[in-house]
Design a protein around this motif. Structure first.
Motif, PDB file in Angstrom:
ATOM      1  N   GLN A   2      -1.808  12.361 -15.260  1.00  0.00           N
ATOM      2  CA  GLN A   2      -2.816  11.598 -14.524  1.00  0.00           C
ATOM      3  C   GLN A   2      -2.620  10.115 -14.759  1.00  0.00           C
ATOM      4  O   GLN A   2      -2.182   9.705 -15.839  1.00  0.00           O
ATOM      5  CB  GLN A   2      -4.225  12.017 -14.893  1.00  0.00           C
ATOM      6  N   LEU A   3      -2.914   9.330 -13.732  1.00  0.00           N
ATOM      7  CA  LEU A   3      -2.889   7.876 -13.866  1.00  0.00           C
ATOM      8  C   LEU A   3      -3.931   7.461 -14.890  1.00  0.00           C
ATOM      9  O   LEU A   3      -5.017   8.033 -14.939  1.00  0.00           O
ATOM     10  CB  LEU A   3      -3.212   7.200 -12.528  1.00  0.00           C
ATOM     11  N   THR A   4      -3.608   6.452 -15.694  1.00  0.00           N
ATOM     12  CA  THR A   4      -4.567   5.942 -16.670  1.00  0.00           C
ATOM     13  C   THR A   4      -4.947   4.499 -16.379  1.00  0.00           C
ATOM     14  O   THR A   4      -5.660   3.869 -17.162  1.00  0.00           O
ATOM     15  CB  THR A   4      -4.008   6.068 -18.100  1.00  0.00           C
ATOM     16  N   GLY A   5      -4.471   3.988 -15.264  1.00  0.00           N
ATOM     17  CA  GLY A   5      -4.791   2.634 -14.826  1.00  0.00           C
ATOM     18  C   GLY A   5      -4.250   2.453 -13.425  1.00  0.00           C
ATOM     19  O   GLY A   5      -3.579   3.342 -12.887  1.00  0.00           O
ATOM     20  N   PRO A   6      -4.522   1.317 -12.828  1.00  0.00           N
ATOM     21  CA  PRO A   6      -4.070   1.100 -11.450  1.00  0.00           C
ATOM     22  C   PRO A   6      -2.562   0.895 -11.350  1.00  0.00           C
ATOM     23  O   PRO A   6      -1.922   0.446 -12.298  1.00  0.00           O
ATOM     24  CB  PRO A   6      -4.822  -0.158 -11.022  1.00  0.00           C
ATOM     25  N   VAL A   7      -2.035   1.233 -10.177  1.00  0.00           N
ATOM     26  CA  VAL A   7      -0.644   0.930  -9.850  1.00  0.00           C
ATOM     27  C   VAL A   7      -0.578  -0.561  -9.545  1.00  0.00           C
ATOM     28  O   VAL A   7      -1.394  -1.081  -8.787  1.00  0.00           O
ATOM     29  CB  VAL A   7      -0.166   1.751  -8.633  1.00  0.00           C
ATOM     30  N   ARG A   8       0.393  -1.235 -10.164  1.00  0.00           N
ATOM     31  CA  ARG A   8       0.602  -2.657  -9.897  1.00  0.00           C
ATOM     32  C   ARG A   8       1.822  -2.793  -9.012  1.00  0.00           C
ATOM     33  O   ARG A   8       2.854  -2.186  -9.288  1.00  0.00           O
ATOM     34  CB  ARG A   8       0.861  -3.427 -11.199  1.00  0.00           C
ATOM     35  N   VAL A   9       1.710  -3.580  -7.949  1.00  0.00           N
ATOM     36  CA  VAL A   9       2.798  -3.725  -6.983  1.00  0.00           C
ATOM     37  C   VAL A   9       3.231  -5.185  -6.910  1.00  0.00           C
ATOM     38  O   VAL A   9       2.394  -6.075  -6.796  1.00  0.00           O
ATOM     39  CB  VAL A   9       2.364  -3.228  -5.581  1.00  0.00           C
ATOM     40  N   ALA A  10       4.553  -5.408  -6.984  1.00  0.00           N
ATOM     41  CA  ALA A  10       5.118  -6.748  -6.844  1.00  0.00           C
ATOM     42  C   ALA A  10       5.592  -6.935  -5.403  1.00  0.00           C
ATOM     43  O   ALA A  10       5.800  -5.965  -4.675  1.00  0.00           O
ATOM     44  CB  ALA A  10       6.278  -6.930  -7.817  1.00  0.00           C
ATOM     45  N   SER A  11       5.795  -8.169  -5.027  1.00  0.00           N
ATOM     46  CA  SER A  11       6.167  -8.461  -3.641  1.00  0.00           C
ATOM     47  C   SER A  11       7.621  -8.124  -3.326  1.00  0.00           C
ATOM     48  O   SER A  11       8.035  -8.209  -2.177  1.00  0.00           O
ATOM     49  CB  SER A  11       5.902  -9.941  -3.337  1.00  0.00           C
ATOM     50  N   GLN A  19       0.830  -1.212   0.000  1.00  0.00           N
ATOM     51  CA  GLN A  19       0.000   0.000   0.000  1.00  0.00           C
ATOM     52  C   GLN A  19       0.864   1.261   0.000  1.00  0.00           C
ATOM     53  O   GLN A  19       0.499   2.264  -0.627  1.00  0.00           O
ATOM     54  CB  GLN A  19      -0.961   0.005   1.195  1.00  0.00           C
ATOM     55  N   LEU A  20       1.994   1.216   0.688  1.00  0.00           N
ATOM     56  CA  LEU A  20       2.914   2.358   0.689  1.00  0.00           C
ATOM     57  C   LEU A  20       3.453   2.594  -0.721  1.00  0.00           C
ATOM     58  O   LEU A  20       3.495   3.734  -1.196  1.00  0.00           O
ATOM     59  CB  LEU A  20       4.071   2.129   1.671  1.00  0.00           C
ATOM     60  N   ILE A  21       3.840   1.531  -1.393  1.00  0.00           N
ATOM     61  CA  ILE A  21       4.330   1.671  -2.772  1.00  0.00           C
ATOM     62  C   ILE A  21       3.237   2.258  -3.653  1.00  0.00           C
ATOM     63  O   ILE A  21       3.474   3.179  -4.430  1.00  0.00           O
ATOM     64  CB  ILE A  21       4.827   0.314  -3.317  1.00  0.00           C
ATOM     65  N   ARG A  22       2.037   1.742  -3.527  1.00  0.00           N
ATOM     66  CA  ARG A  22       0.914   2.246  -4.333  1.00  0.00           C
ATOM     67  C   ARG A  22       0.706   3.737  -4.078  1.00  0.00           C
ATOM     68  O   ARG A  22       0.553   4.516  -5.026  1.00  0.00           O
ATOM     69  CB  ARG A  22      -0.347   1.447  -4.005  1.00  0.00           C
ATOM     70  N   ARG A  23       0.731   4.133  -2.822  1.00  0.00           N
ATOM     71  CA  ARG A  23       0.533   5.564  -2.491  1.00  0.00           C
ATOM     72  C   ARG A  23       1.679   6.422  -3.011  1.00  0.00           C
ATOM     73  O   ARG A  23       1.453   7.514  -3.536  1.00  0.00           O
ATOM     74  CB  ARG A  23       0.394   5.742  -0.973  1.00  0.00           C
ATOM     75  N   ARG A  24       2.918   5.942  -2.871  1.00  0.00           N
ATOM     76  CA  ARG A  24       4.077   6.728  -3.330  1.00  0.00           C
ATOM     77  C   ARG A  24       4.043   6.921  -4.840  1.00  0.00           C
ATOM     78  O   ARG A  24       4.354   7.983  -5.342  1.00  0.00           O
ATOM     79  CB  ARG A  24       5.389   6.062  -2.908  1.00  0.00           C
ATOM     80  N   MET A  25       3.684   5.867  -5.559  1.00  0.00           N
ATOM     81  CA  MET A  25       3.658   5.973  -7.014  1.00  0.00           C
ATOM     82  C   MET A  25       2.534   6.907  -7.474  1.00  0.00           C
ATOM     83  O   MET A  25       2.734   7.736  -8.360  1.00  0.00           O
ATOM     84  CB  MET A  25       3.565   4.592  -7.648  1.00  0.00           C
ATOM     85  N   ALA A  26       1.375   6.788  -6.856  1.00  0.00           N
ATOM     86  CA  ALA A  26       0.275   7.702  -7.189  1.00  0.00           C
ATOM     87  C   ALA A  26       0.651   9.134  -6.816  1.00  0.00           C
ATOM     88  O   ALA A  26       0.342  10.083  -7.560  1.00  0.00           O
ATOM     89  CB  ALA A  26      -1.006   7.265  -6.477  1.00  0.00           C
ATOM     90  N   ARG A  27       1.343   9.293  -5.711  1.00  0.00           N
ATOM     91  CA  ARG A  27       1.785  10.628  -5.288  1.00  0.00           C
ATOM     92  C   ARG A  27       2.768  11.216  -6.299  1.00  0.00           C
ATOM     93  O   ARG A  27       2.738  12.420  -6.570  1.00  0.00           O
ATOM     94  CB  ARG A  27       2.423  10.558  -3.898  1.00  0.00           C
ATOM     95  N   TYR A  28       3.630  10.400  -6.847  1.00  0.00           N
ATOM     96  CA  TYR A  28       4.570  10.854  -7.873  1.00  0.00           C
ATOM     97  C   TYR A  28       3.804  11.509  -9.030  1.00  0.00           C
ATOM     98  O   TYR A  28       4.150  12.602  -9.476  1.00  0.00           O
ATOM     99  CB  TYR A  28       5.407   9.671  -8.364  1.00  0.00           C
ATOM    100  N   VAL A  29       2.755  10.843  -9.516  1.00  0.00           N
ATOM    101  CA  VAL A  29       1.970  11.405 -10.621  1.00  0.00           C
ATOM    102  C   VAL A  29       1.301  12.708 -10.195  1.00  0.00           C
ATOM    103  O   VAL A  29       1.272  13.679 -10.957  1.00  0.00           O
ATOM    104  CB  VAL A  29       0.944  10.378 -11.145  1.00  0.00           C
ATOM    105  N   GLU A  30       0.776  12.760  -8.977  1.00  0.00           N
ATOM    106  CA  GLU A  30       0.165  14.006  -8.478  1.00  0.00           C
ATOM    107  C   GLU A  30       1.185  15.139  -8.466  1.00  0.00           C
ATOM    108  O   GLU A  30       0.870  16.278  -8.831  1.00  0.00           O
ATOM    109  CB  GLU A  30      -0.377  13.804  -7.061  1.00  0.00           C
ATOM    110  N   LEU A  31       2.409  14.849  -8.046  1.00  0.00           N
ATOM    111  CA  LEU A  31       3.451  15.876  -7.978  1.00  0.00           C
ATOM    112  C   LEU A  31       3.910  16.310  -9.360  1.00  0.00           C
ATOM    113  O   LEU A  31       4.184  17.494  -9.581  1.00  0.00           O
ATOM    114  CB  LEU A  31       4.629  15.375  -7.141  1.00  0.00           C
ATOM    115  N   GLY A  82      11.193   3.220   1.801  1.00  0.00           N
ATOM    116  CA  GLY A  82      10.066   3.617   0.973  1.00  0.00           C
ATOM    117  C   GLY A  82      10.392   4.721  -0.028  1.00  0.00           C
ATOM    118  O   GLY A  82       9.498   5.373  -0.550  1.00  0.00           O
ATOM    119  N   ARG A  83      11.670   4.927  -0.299  1.00  0.00           N
ATOM    120  CA  ARG A  83      12.074   5.942  -1.281  1.00  0.00           C
ATOM    121  C   ARG A  83      12.436   5.243  -2.593  1.00  0.00           C
ATOM    122  O   ARG A  83      12.886   4.103  -2.605  1.00  0.00           O
ATOM    123  CB  ARG A  83      13.235   6.758  -0.743  1.00  0.00           C
TER     124      ARG A  83
END
Length: 127
Positions: free
Chosen positions: A66-75, A4-16, A108-109
């Motif tokens: 803007q995101l055009t699809g969901p963030v995909r996160v690997a383990s 979830q942290l990765i998903r939020r960070r990646m979405a935040r990148y696009v927002e920034l 998380g960076r």
């Protein structure tokens, strides 16, 4: 690494990127991060070189994103996301469709970022 942290960070990148907040973008990167934008270009190594890259590129463009699809996160602490950047390219309004793949460190960076795009991924927008 928390998915979830990765998903939020990646979405935040696009927002920034959308906000043109270069300092905010840089705060997401590790000091020794490496980016390849686009993939195949020479790697940009370290936060100072990455800062120059964003200031000379995004800092001079009137871009939105803007995101055009969901963030995909690997383990393994990495993720991928599709997004669109609207900008003026060679004097024409265009949309660039990108997939970024990022690996994160234990804090998380962003440790690595690879941007997959090319001119075939660019389309002209009506003015």
């Amino acid at each position: 690494m928390d998915a979830q942290l990765i998903r939020r960070r990646m979405a935040r990148y696009v927002e920034l990127v959308d906000a043109g907040d270069i300092d905010g973008i840089l705060s997401l990167y590790a000091d020794d991060a490496v980016i390849e934008d686009p993939v195949g270009a020479p790697p940009i190594v370290g936060i100072e070189a990455i800062a120059r890259f964003y200031r000379e590129g995004l800092g001079r463009a009137e871009a939105s994103a803007q995101l055009t699809g969901p963030v995909r996160v690997a383990s393994n602490g990495s993720g991928a996301m599709p997004f669109r950047v609207d900008l003026v390219w060679n004097g024409e309004p265009c949309s660039l469709h990108v997939i970024d793949v990022m690996e994160f460190d234990g804090n998380g960076r962003i440790r690595t970022m690879k941007a997959y795009w090319g001119e075939l991924n660019m389309e002209r927008r009506p003015e």
